[in-house]
Design a protein around this motif. Structure first.
Motif, PDB file in Angstrom:
ATOM      1  N   GLN A  41      -0.152  19.802  35.569  1.00 29.47           N
ATOM      2  CA  GLN A  41      -1.335  19.397  34.814  1.00 29.47           C
ATOM      3  C   GLN A  41      -2.395  20.483  34.880  1.00 29.47           C
ATOM      4  O   GLN A  41      -2.557  21.155  35.891  1.00 29.47           O
ATOM      5  CB  GLN A  41      -1.884  18.057  35.306  1.00 29.47           C
ATOM      6  CG  GLN A  41      -2.261  18.001  36.768  1.00 29.47           C
ATOM      7  CD  GLN A  41      -2.708  16.616  37.203  1.00 29.47           C
ATOM      8  OE1 GLN A  41      -3.085  15.773  36.399  1.00 29.47           O
ATOM      9  NE2 GLN A  41      -2.669  16.365  38.497  1.00 29.47           N
ATOM     10  N   ASP A  42      -3.081  20.641  33.761  1.00 30.99           N
ATOM     11  CA  ASP A  42      -4.225  21.536  33.657  1.00 30.99           C
ATOM     12  C   ASP A  42      -5.412  20.641  33.334  1.00 30.99           C
ATOM     13  O   ASP A  42      -5.489  20.063  32.249  1.00 30.99           O
ATOM     14  CB  ASP A  42      -3.987  22.580  32.568  1.00 30.99           C
ATOM     15  CG  ASP A  42      -5.143  23.535  32.409  1.00 30.99           C
ATOM     16  OD1 ASP A  42      -5.850  23.801  33.399  1.00 30.99           O
ATOM     17  OD2 ASP A  42      -5.350  24.033  31.285  1.00 30.99           O
ATOM     18  N   LYS A  74      -9.385  20.057  32.930  1.00 33.51           N
ATOM     19  CA  LYS A  74     -10.717  20.599  32.679  1.00 33.51           C
ATOM     20  C   LYS A  74     -11.622  19.400  32.396  1.00 33.51           C
ATOM     21  O   LYS A  74     -11.834  19.025  31.252  1.00 33.51           O
ATOM     22  CB  LYS A  74     -10.682  21.554  31.496  1.00 33.51           C
ATOM     23  CG  LYS A  74      -9.655  22.669  31.666  1.00 33.51           C
ATOM     24  CD  LYS A  74     -10.228  24.001  31.373  1.00 33.51           C
ATOM     25  CE  LYS A  74      -9.271  25.152  31.430  1.00 33.51           C
ATOM     26  NZ  LYS A  74      -8.251  25.188  32.408  1.00 33.51           N
ATOM     27  N   SER A 103      -1.195  21.167  39.946  1.00 33.12           N
ATOM     28  CA  SER A 103      -2.165  21.726  39.015  1.00 33.12           C
ATOM     29  C   SER A 103      -1.665  22.991  38.315  1.00 33.12           C
ATOM     30  O   SER A 103      -2.444  23.697  37.682  1.00 33.12           O
ATOM     31  CB  SER A 103      -3.494  22.000  39.723  1.00 33.12           C
ATOM     32  OG  SER A 103      -3.306  22.906  40.779  1.00 33.12           O
ATOM     33  N   GLU A 104      -0.383  23.244  38.394  1.00 32.33           N
ATOM     34  CA  GLU A 104       0.228  24.350  37.650  1.00 32.33           C
ATOM     35  C   GLU A 104       1.070  23.762  36.513  1.00 32.33           C
ATOM     36  O   GLU A 104       1.751  22.754  36.695  1.00 32.33           O
ATOM     37  CB  GLU A 104       1.117  25.196  38.571  1.00 32.33           C
ATOM     38  CG  GLU A 104       0.374  25.841  39.722  1.00 32.33           C
ATOM     39  CD  GLU A 104      -0.582  26.928  39.263  1.00 32.33           C
ATOM     40  OE1 GLU A 104      -0.255  27.639  38.296  1.00 32.33           O
ATOM     41  OE2 GLU A 104      -1.660  27.047  39.876  1.00 32.33           O
ATOM     42  N   ARG A 105       1.031  24.410  35.371  1.00 30.44           N
ATOM     43  CA  ARG A 105       1.867  23.989  34.236  1.00 30.44           C
ATOM     44  C   ARG A 105       3.331  24.267  34.553  1.00 30.44           C
ATOM     45  O   ARG A 105       3.660  25.188  35.294  1.00 30.44           O
ATOM     46  CB  ARG A 105       1.461  24.744  32.970  1.00 30.44           C
ATOM     47  CG  ARG A 105       0.018  24.586  32.526  1.00 30.44           C
ATOM     48  CD  ARG A 105      -0.281  23.290  31.801  1.00 30.44           C
ATOM     49  NE  ARG A 105       0.616  22.959  30.729  1.00 30.44           N
ATOM     50  CZ  ARG A 105       0.469  23.328  29.447  1.00 30.44           C
ATOM     51  NH1 ARG A 105      -0.570  24.060  29.081  1.00 30.44           N
ATOM     52  NH2 ARG A 105       1.345  22.967  28.544  1.00 30.44           N
TER      53      ARG A 105
END
Length: 148
Positions: free
Chosen positions: A62-63, A65, A25-27
């Motif tokens: 990946q980010d 939302k 979950s980190e770019r």
């Protein structure tokens, strides 16, 4: 209109657990390609970063939302994406879409945990959000493939 028991099935503990723990979950600092996809119906967005080596995903970020359903799908993708080819990811995405939209079976391994999203079949307004992470990843890999 869905009743309370339908909503409980839709937002099961398994889905909520997946949504709470999204791998990668980190770019990435230096991806080979990035892609953002947005669901116009609900406003969910997913941005993915991919790095590829020898035809398979070597790093991924990946980010996300999105609603819990979109997050759960991103979680399953994130847990299995490293080491996968474009074709494997495209197959997983296509199988997920078929499961949701045309009563197909759950996707094959390594994306078979997407079976948990079967209750979302009846909620067409959620399908785009569920597919976002896969759509963004396939688009990123497609555009990378085009420049090779």
């Amino acid at each position: 209109m869905a009743d309370a028991s339908d909503m409980i099935k839709l937002y099961s503990n398994q889905i909520l657990a997946l949504a709470a723990h999204i791998p990668h979950s980190e770019r990435l600092d230096t991806p080979d390609r990035s892609e953002m996809k947005r669901s116009p119906l609900c406003g969910s967005t997913v941005t993915v970063d991919v790095a590829v080596k020898d035809g398979v995903v070597s790093d991924f970020g990946q980010d996300v939302k999105a609603c819990a359903l979109g997050q759960a799908a991103a979680s399953v993708l994130g847990a299995s994406v490293i080491g996968q080819s474009l074709e494997s990811i495209r197959t997983g995405r296509d199988q997920l879409a078929a499961m949701l939209k045309s009563d197909g079976p759950a996707p094959d391994a390594p994306f078979d945990r997407l079976k948990v999203l079967e209750p979302a079949k009846a909620y067409k307004n959620r399908h785009a959000s569920i597919l976002l992470a896969f759509d963004a990843t396939v688009a990123a890999l497609d555009s990378l493939d085009e420049t090779a």
